[in-house]
Each structure stands twice: as structure tokens, then as C-alpha cells.
Design a protein around this motif. Structure first.
Motif, PDB file in Angstrom:
ATOM      1  N   ASP A 153       0.785  -1.213   0.097  1.00 37.79           N
ATOM      2  CA  ASP A 153      -0.047  -0.073   0.022  1.00 37.79           C
ATOM      3  C   ASP A 153       0.817   1.163  -0.025  1.00 37.79           C
ATOM      4  OD1 ASP A 153      -2.394  -1.476  -0.191  1.00 37.79           O
ATOM      5  OD2 ASP A 153      -2.445  -1.493   2.284  1.00 37.79           O
ATOM      6  N   GLU A 154       2.005   1.238   0.814  1.00 36.54           N
ATOM      7  CA  GLU A 154       2.683   2.452   0.712  1.00 36.54           C
ATOM      8  C   GLU A 154       3.594   2.707  -0.477  1.00 36.54           C
ATOM      9  OE1 GLU A 154       6.803   3.567   3.113  1.00 36.54           O
ATOM     10  OE2 GLU A 154       5.814   1.992   3.824  1.00 36.54           O
ATOM     11  N   TYR A 155       3.973   1.510  -1.076  1.00 37.11           N
ATOM     12  CA  TYR A 155       4.790   1.902  -2.430  1.00 37.11           C
ATOM     13  C   TYR A 155       3.955   2.012  -3.703  1.00 37.11           C
ATOM     14  CZ  TYR A 155       8.968  -0.067  -0.036  1.00 37.11           C
ATOM     15  OH  TYR A 155       9.971  -0.236   0.945  1.00 37.11           O
ATOM     16  N   VAL A 156       2.507   1.610  -3.389  1.00 38.29           N
ATOM     17  CA  VAL A 156       1.678   1.794  -4.551  1.00 38.29           C
ATOM     18  C   VAL A 156       1.412   3.303  -4.437  1.00 38.29           C
ATOM     19  CG1 VAL A 156      -0.481   1.478  -5.279  1.00 38.29           C
ATOM     20  CG2 VAL A 156       0.608  -0.408  -4.855  1.00 38.29           C
ATOM     21  N   ALA A 157       1.176   4.033  -3.625  1.00 37.43           N
ATOM     22  CA  ALA A 157       1.073   5.297  -3.191  1.00 37.43           C
ATOM     23  C   ALA A 157       2.236   6.214  -3.507  1.00 37.43           C
ATOM     24  CB  ALA A 157       0.855   5.645  -1.755  1.00 37.43           C
TER      25      ALA A 157
END
Length: 255
Positions: free
Chosen positions: A218-222
Motif C-alpha cells: 500500500d505504501e509503495y503503490v501510493a
């Protein structure tokens, strides 16, 4: 990446085979000897289901190692690739940027390439295409780590099944005894509970790793979404200038 995963999986399977194929069947002993756990007796008490759970633990270790190598910032959005794409797009070299994305397939390059392919249809189409690409890649990464969740759910169920089967066998041994003593049941019941212990030992780290990787994705997608929008911002300015030039001189556009 697939070759790397197969290598890790093969290595871990070999280690697991060596562990399981140790001479645990050669000696039958108590699980606890002199207040200490006997690993050989512990493995033997797990039986066939215990070995299946051990195989799941080997698969879990292989998956965690592979995810640590593939789900990281350097793999999903390499800094060098981002700088090259920014330079090319700022210079108006959209074709070269598209070629670079094809040569170096990553999360970031896939999103940027999807946007560049829609450049002729306006920036709204570029933005929509990039959003769809981000959703697709995020779903792919989420499906990738689902195996850890499956292992975390399956291992304790297998452990419980082994325990129930062991309890059935333990009580069946005393059906012919008129007055069995509680001490006669203790060794068999303790061995039956071994598979539950194995299942929990696999499930806890598997579920913990799944939750950690899910948050990491989730962090890297954002971050990747924001970086991709920043990289194609020169394309937006280029399309706006092109539209203004067309409105100012419509005759040139018709020619």
C-alpha cells in the motif's frame, strides 16, 4: 525474478528435505528428556501431517525471501530509471521514454508507459490509463502475497487435524484396558498436540509477514503513483501548449 524464486524455493526445499530426512525414525524417545526437548522425538511425534506442515514452513520461508527481494523500493521504482524518464519526458522524447519503459519492466515503468501510450488522446486519457495501471499492478502484488495468507490459515487447520487424529489413536489404544490410569494417556496426548504446535509456529509468522507486506505494498503503490504523476507532468504542459497553439492557429492544424 521467476528464476530467482525457483532458486530460493529449490534451496529451501532441499534444506527442508535434509531436516526431515535426518534419522528421526531411528530412535523412539520421549519428547522431553531431562527437562529438555528432544527434537528428533518431536519431529517423529508430528507424523506425516507434521512433515506436511514443515513443508509449508519451507514454502513460507521461500516466499518471504522472494518478497523481500521483489517488493522493495529499488525494484518497484528504481531511482536511476525515474531520473532517466524525467529527463526524456522533459525533453519531449516520449518515444524514447516509452522504449526505456519496455526495456526495464518495473511497477513505475509500466504505469508511465501506460500513460505515454495515451498521449495522443489528451491528458485526461493519460491520467485514467495511469490510474488503471496502478490498480492492476497493486492487485498483482496483492495476489502475489496471498499465498502467505493461505499458509497462515492452512497450517493451524492441518495441526488441528493431526491433533484430532492423534487423540483418536491415543484413546483407541486404551479401549481394551479396564481401568486406565491418567498417566497412561499423557504421553500419547502430548504427542498428539505436537502437530498443533507445528501449525501455530508456521501460522503466526506467515500471517505477520502477510500483514507487513500488505502494508508495504500500500505504501509503495501510493509513492509510485505520485512519482509517476510527477514524471509525466512535462507531458501535461506539452499537451496544453499544443492545444493552445492549435486554437491560436487552427489553419495549421487542418493542414
Amino acid at each position: 525474478m521467476a528464476k530467482r524464486f525457483r532458486f530460493l524455493m529449490t534451496t529451501c526445499m532441499m534444506l527442508g528435505f535434509i531436516l526431515v530426512s535426518r534419522p528421526v525414525l531411528a530412535a523412539e524417545g520421549a519428547i522431553f528428556e531431562n527437562g529438555q526437548v528432544n527434537p528428533q522425538a518431536l519431529l517423529q511425534a508430528g507424523g506425516a501431517i507434521g512433515y506436511v506442515i514443515i513443508a509449508l514452513s519451507v514454502a513460507m520461508v521461500a516466499l518471504v525471501m522472494e518478497h523481500l527481494l521483489s517488493i522493495r523500493k529499488g525494484s518497484l521504482m528504481p531511482r536511476g530509471l525515474a531520473e532517466q524518464l524525467h529527463q526524456m519526458i522533459s525533453a519531449g522524447q516520449f518515444q524514447q521514454a516509452d522504449q526505456l519503459c519496455r526495456q526495464r519492466p518495473t511497477f513505475l515503468s509500466y504505469v508511465v508507459m501506460s500513460g505515454l501510450q495515451e498521449a495522443n488522446f489528451g491528458y485526461n486519457a493519460v491520467e485514467k490509463s495511469m490510474e488503471d495501471a496502478c490498480v492492476e499492478q497493486a492487485a498483482r502484488l496483492s495476489r502475489k502475497i496471498e499465498y502467505l495468507s493461505v499458509i497462515g490459515s492452512l497450517a493451524p487447520m492441518l495441526g488441528l487435524m493431526g491433533t484430532v487424529w492423534g487423540m483418536i489413536q491415543a484413546f483407541a489404544e486404551f479401549t481394551e484396558k479396564a481401568n486406565p490410569m491418567p498417566a497412561d494417556f499423557a504421553p500419547a496426548i502430548s504427542e498428539a498436540l505436537v502437530t498443533t504446535l507445528f501449525g501455530l509456529c508456521v501460522a503466526v509468522p506467515a500471517l505477520a509477514a502477510y500483514a507487513w507486506f500488505r502494508n508495504r505494498i500500500d505504501e509503495y503503490v501510493a509513492e509510485t503513483t505520485l512519482m509517476a504523476e510527477h514524471l509525466v507532468s512535462p507531458l501535461r504542459r506539452s499537451l496544453i501548449e499544443k492545444r493552445k497553439a492549435t486554437k491560436t492557429n487552427p489553419g495549421s492544424a487542418r493542414s
